[in-house]
Design an enzyme around this catalytic site. Sequence first.
Site, PDB file in Angstrom:
ATOM      1  N   SER A 128       0.832  -1.205   0.000  1.00  0.00           N
ATOM      2  CA  SER A 128       0.000   0.000   0.000  1.00  0.00           C
ATOM      3  C   SER A 128       0.864   1.251   0.000  1.00  0.00           C
ATOM      4  O   SER A 128       1.979   1.241   0.503  1.00  0.00           O
ATOM      5  CB  SER A 128      -0.911   0.042   1.222  1.00  0.00           C
ATOM      6  OG  SER A 128      -1.619   1.266   1.241  1.00  0.00           O
ATOM      7  N   LYS A 182      -4.391  -6.606   3.227  1.00  0.00           N
ATOM      8  CA  LYS A 182      -4.352  -5.452   2.317  1.00  0.00           C
ATOM      9  C   LYS A 182      -5.761  -5.088   1.849  1.00  0.00           C
ATOM     10  O   LYS A 182      -6.118  -3.910   1.750  1.00  0.00           O
ATOM     11  CB  LYS A 182      -3.450  -5.759   1.118  1.00  0.00           C
ATOM     12  CG  LYS A 182      -3.518  -4.739  -0.027  1.00  0.00           C
ATOM     13  CD  LYS A 182      -3.076  -3.349   0.420  1.00  0.00           C
ATOM     14  CE  LYS A 182      -2.835  -2.338  -0.676  1.00  0.00           C
ATOM     15  NZ  LYS A 182      -3.695  -2.248  -1.806  1.00  0.00           N
ATOM     16  N   HIS A 185      -7.478  -3.326   4.591  1.00  0.00           N
ATOM     17  CA  HIS A 185      -6.898  -1.977   4.629  1.00  0.00           C
ATOM     18  C   HIS A 185      -7.660  -1.074   3.661  1.00  0.00           C
ATOM     19  O   HIS A 185      -8.054   0.041   4.011  1.00  0.00           O
ATOM     20  CB  HIS A 185      -5.414  -2.042   4.258  1.00  0.00           C
ATOM     21  CG  HIS A 185      -4.808  -0.729   3.846  1.00  0.00           C
ATOM     22  ND1 HIS A 185      -5.057  -0.148   2.616  1.00  0.00           N
ATOM     23  CD2 HIS A 185      -3.989   0.128   4.505  1.00  0.00           C
ATOM     24  CE1 HIS A 185      -4.418   1.009   2.543  1.00  0.00           C
ATOM     25  NE2 HIS A 185      -3.762   1.190   3.670  1.00  0.00           N
ATOM     26  N   ASN A 186      -7.878  -1.561   2.453  1.00  0.00           N
ATOM     27  CA  ASN A 186      -8.582  -0.747   1.459  1.00  0.00           C
ATOM     28  C   ASN A 186     -10.035  -0.505   1.851  1.00  0.00           C
ATOM     29  O   ASN A 186     -10.577   0.569   1.610  1.00  0.00           O
ATOM     30  CB  ASN A 186      -8.506  -1.407   0.083  1.00  0.00           C
ATOM     31  CG  ASN A 186      -7.127  -1.290  -0.538  1.00  0.00           C
ATOM     32  OD1 ASN A 186      -6.139  -1.165   0.172  1.00  0.00           O
ATOM     33  ND2 ASN A 186      -7.052  -1.327  -1.847  1.00  0.00           N
ATOM     34  N   GLU A 189     -10.045   2.148   4.265  1.00  0.00           N
ATOM     35  CA  GLU A 189      -9.761   3.383   3.517  1.00  0.00           C
ATOM     36  C   GLU A 189     -11.066   3.962   2.918  1.00  0.00           C
ATOM     37  O   GLU A 189     -11.290   5.174   2.959  1.00  0.00           O
ATOM     38  CB  GLU A 189      -8.748   3.043   2.421  1.00  0.00           C
ATOM     39  CG  GLU A 189      -8.357   4.153   1.490  1.00  0.00           C
ATOM     40  CD  GLU A 189      -7.439   3.614   0.375  1.00  0.00           C
ATOM     41  OE1 GLU A 189      -6.464   2.889   0.679  1.00  0.00           O
ATOM     42  OE2 GLU A 189      -7.688   3.918  -0.801  1.00  0.00           O
TER      43      GLU A 189
HETATM   44  P1  NBP Z   1      -0.686  -2.233 -14.260  1.00  0.00           P
HETATM   45  O1  NBP Z   1      -1.673  -2.862 -13.365  1.00  0.00           O
HETATM   46  O2  NBP Z   1      -1.114  -1.110 -15.116  1.00  0.00           O
HETATM   47  O3  NBP Z   1      -0.069  -3.400 -15.196  1.00  0.00           O
HETATM   48  C1  NBP Z   1       0.852  -3.104 -16.224  1.00  0.00           C
HETATM   49  C2  NBP Z   1       1.972  -4.104 -16.213  1.00  0.00           C
HETATM   50  O4  NBP Z   1       1.461  -5.442 -16.335  1.00  0.00           O
HETATM   51  C3  NBP Z   1       2.924  -3.901 -17.396  1.00  0.00           C
HETATM   52  O5  NBP Z   1       4.221  -4.150 -16.946  1.00  0.00           O
HETATM   53  C4  NBP Z   1       2.438  -4.962 -18.365  1.00  0.00           C
HETATM   54  O6  NBP Z   1       3.414  -5.344 -19.296  1.00  0.00           O
HETATM   55  C5  NBP Z   1       2.148  -6.073 -17.431  1.00  0.00           C
HETATM   56  N1  NBP Z   1       1.339  -7.165 -17.985  1.00  0.00           N
HETATM   57  C6  NBP Z   1       0.045  -7.191 -18.352  1.00  0.00           C
HETATM   58 BR1  NBP Z   1      -1.055  -5.742 -18.350  1.00  0.00          BR
HETATM   59  N2  NBP Z   1      -0.360  -8.368 -18.790  1.00  0.00           N
HETATM   60  C7  NBP Z   1       0.725  -9.155 -18.735  1.00  0.00           C
HETATM   61  C8  NBP Z   1       0.965 -10.496 -19.088  1.00  0.00           C
HETATM   62  N3  NBP Z   1      -0.014 -11.281 -19.554  1.00  0.00           N
HETATM   63  N4  NBP Z   1       2.212 -10.981 -18.922  1.00  0.00           N
HETATM   64  C9  NBP Z   1       3.190 -10.209 -18.443  1.00  0.00           C
HETATM   65  N5  NBP Z   1       3.031  -8.909 -18.096  1.00  0.00           N
HETATM   66  C10 NBP Z   1       1.813  -8.394 -18.238  1.00  0.00           C
HETATM   67  O7  NBP Z   1       0.620  -1.804 -13.409  1.00  0.00           O
HETATM   68  P2  NBP Z   1       0.705  -0.960 -12.055  1.00  0.00           P
HETATM   69  O8  NBP Z   1      -0.252   0.159 -12.022  1.00  0.00           O
HETATM   70  O9  NBP Z   1       2.145  -0.697 -11.878  1.00  0.00           O
HETATM   71  O10 NBP Z   1       0.230  -2.002 -10.926  1.00  0.00           O
HETATM   72  C11 NBP Z   1       0.860  -3.248 -10.738  1.00  0.00           C
HETATM   73  C12 NBP Z   1       0.126  -3.993  -9.649  1.00  0.00           C
HETATM   74  O11 NBP Z   1       0.199  -3.256  -8.442  1.00  0.00           O
HETATM   75  C13 NBP Z   1      -1.359  -4.215  -9.918  1.00  0.00           C
HETATM   76  O12 NBP Z   1      -1.752  -5.442  -9.378  1.00  0.00           O
HETATM   77  C14 NBP Z   1      -2.020  -3.123  -9.138  1.00  0.00           C
HETATM   78  O13 NBP Z   1      -3.339  -3.434  -8.770  1.00  0.00           O
HETATM   79  C15 NBP Z   1      -1.104  -3.045  -7.930  1.00  0.00           C
HETATM   80  N6  NBP Z   1      -1.110  -1.778  -7.227  1.00  0.00           N
HETATM   81  C16 NBP Z   1      -1.140  -0.599  -7.902  1.00  0.00           C
HETATM   82  C17 NBP Z   1      -1.120   0.602  -7.210  1.00  0.00           C
HETATM   83  C18 NBP Z   1      -1.114   1.911  -7.940  1.00  0.00           C
HETATM   84  O14 NBP Z   1      -1.164   2.950  -7.259  1.00  0.00           O
HETATM   85  N7  NBP Z   1      -1.049   1.929  -9.262  1.00  0.00           N
HETATM   86  C19 NBP Z   1      -1.062   0.592  -5.828  1.00  0.00           C
HETATM   87  C20 NBP Z   1      -1.000  -0.606  -5.164  1.00  0.00           C
HETATM   88  C21 NBP Z   1      -1.029  -1.786  -5.878  1.00  0.00           C
HETATM   89  P3  NBP Z   1       3.498  -4.646 -20.741  1.00  0.00           P
HETATM   90  O15 NBP Z   1       4.324  -3.417 -20.562  1.00  0.00           O
HETATM   91  O16 NBP Z   1       4.154  -5.652 -21.593  1.00  0.00           O
HETATM   92  O17 NBP Z   1       2.087  -4.342 -21.176  1.00  0.00           O
END
Ligand code: NBP
Length: 477
Positions: A128, A182, A185-186, A189
Amino acid sequence: PLAQVGVIGLAVMGSNLARNFASHGHTVAVYNRTVAKTEAFDTEFGSTGTFIAAPTLEEFVAALERPRKVIIMVQAGKGTDAVIEQLRPLLEEGDIVVDGGNAHYEDTRRREAALRGVGLHFVGAGISGGEEGALHGPSIMPGGSRESYAALGPLLEDISAKVDGEPCCAYMGTDGAGHFVKMVHNGIEYADMQFIAEAYDLLSAAGLTAAEIAEVFREWNAGDLDSYLIEITAEVLDQVDAATGRPLVELIQDAAEQKGTGRWTVQIALELGVPVNTIAESVFARSTSGHAGLREAGRGALTGPDRTITVADRAAFVDNVRAALWSAKVVAYAQGLDQISTAARTYDWDVDLSEVARIWRGGCIIRARLLHRIRDEFAGAQLPTLLAAPSVAAELAESQDAWRGVVGVATTAGVPVPGFSAALAYYDTVRAERLPAALVQGLRDFFGAHTYQRTDRAGTFHTLWSGDRSEVDLIDA
Ligand code: NBP
């Protein structure tokens, strides 16, 4: 040299986590499905730490020291499963696969069981703190085998947020425990934000401007309510729209969105039979806000008070709203922790609620002064509910007149306070000597012969409602 840790997925979260590891002196292997992103990462950040940018998964795996520690930060769901499938044949017994995404804990349980079957450790780690947290220190909630935590824990603790020198990362329990914590937690939130929104709404109805309310929140942030969400509320309320000169908050569409973790919390609470009405009302408040058709029909058809709250003593009213906000917040935390301990019993997780509160004190969105107290209250004490902690009960006793008053005033003025009133209803329900559930049982027995228990003697009873209305004890019969 080999890398101590590897990160798969170089979107915002993965990139920031990798950079966080590197800034703590670790060598980090990085890999992304789309190689151009790996190259872009290397170009932009390659000089800021020791990275091994791997174009293929094979090279990525070969770059890691054993036991390998691989953190998957890709799109939750299918993305995670796809990466695990590709990784599995490349890894060796004892390697540790961490899912740092927002996975459903049931998926984590399934993946953990599957990987355990082939000699791999699978750790579902709730992370988080959003993008900033990932880069500068998140709150991390890992679940999995204790053995894997021994190898992985120090690395995660190293990059986590620190409060009073203690890392905001601790072992949560086996398989899905980390992702469950987690998720809750949400959920909390959601409730926290709903209460804040209700406080804002009430103060607006009492005639305060957005800038004045921002000032109120800044003052609250210096006291018991001190928290990240209260702090940023003041900033959002202070924001003035450049084009119109009006407070931005008054120009933002009043339809709140959601990505689903609040909904999960409520769905699972229903399955576990844990009352989390503050979280449920917060999820419903968001969905109601987005029901354009329903709201249009309601505006057209329904009458009521005009939402004006007339206050003689503004400072006193502000303080009453503060008391309501604090009380409701305590109830939401009590409900969330109750859900965690119920799940822990159901799934045989060894979750320490004091540790949960401790690692939520920094790095995450719900970080708050209150959590220091919750940590202390649960340390060494088996509390059936946070509300039963003597210091909490005493403070609720003191704040409840203000809380009841605020709910009353809001109701009279037609300002909806689903969060504040749900919290109060819960408080009054759990402290009640006797509940009207007795009548519900009577009705159920009347139409469905569902039976009931009596207060004055043991047995399972049914009244012959359509016969001579005598009572039979079904155990005797
Ligand atoms: P995203 O959730 O937007 O995912 C994008 C990433 O996933 C890229 O690296 C993409 O690769 C890869 N990907 C996908 Br889409 N499908 C794939 C597949 N079949 N095989 C391999 N790679 C694949 O990224 P994020 O926003 O950085 O979040 C990552 C995780 O963290 C998620 O589970 C999210 O829920 C969690 N999270 C996010 C936040 C936040 O604030 N954003 C906070 C806390 C937790 P590519 O470049 O090749 O398309």
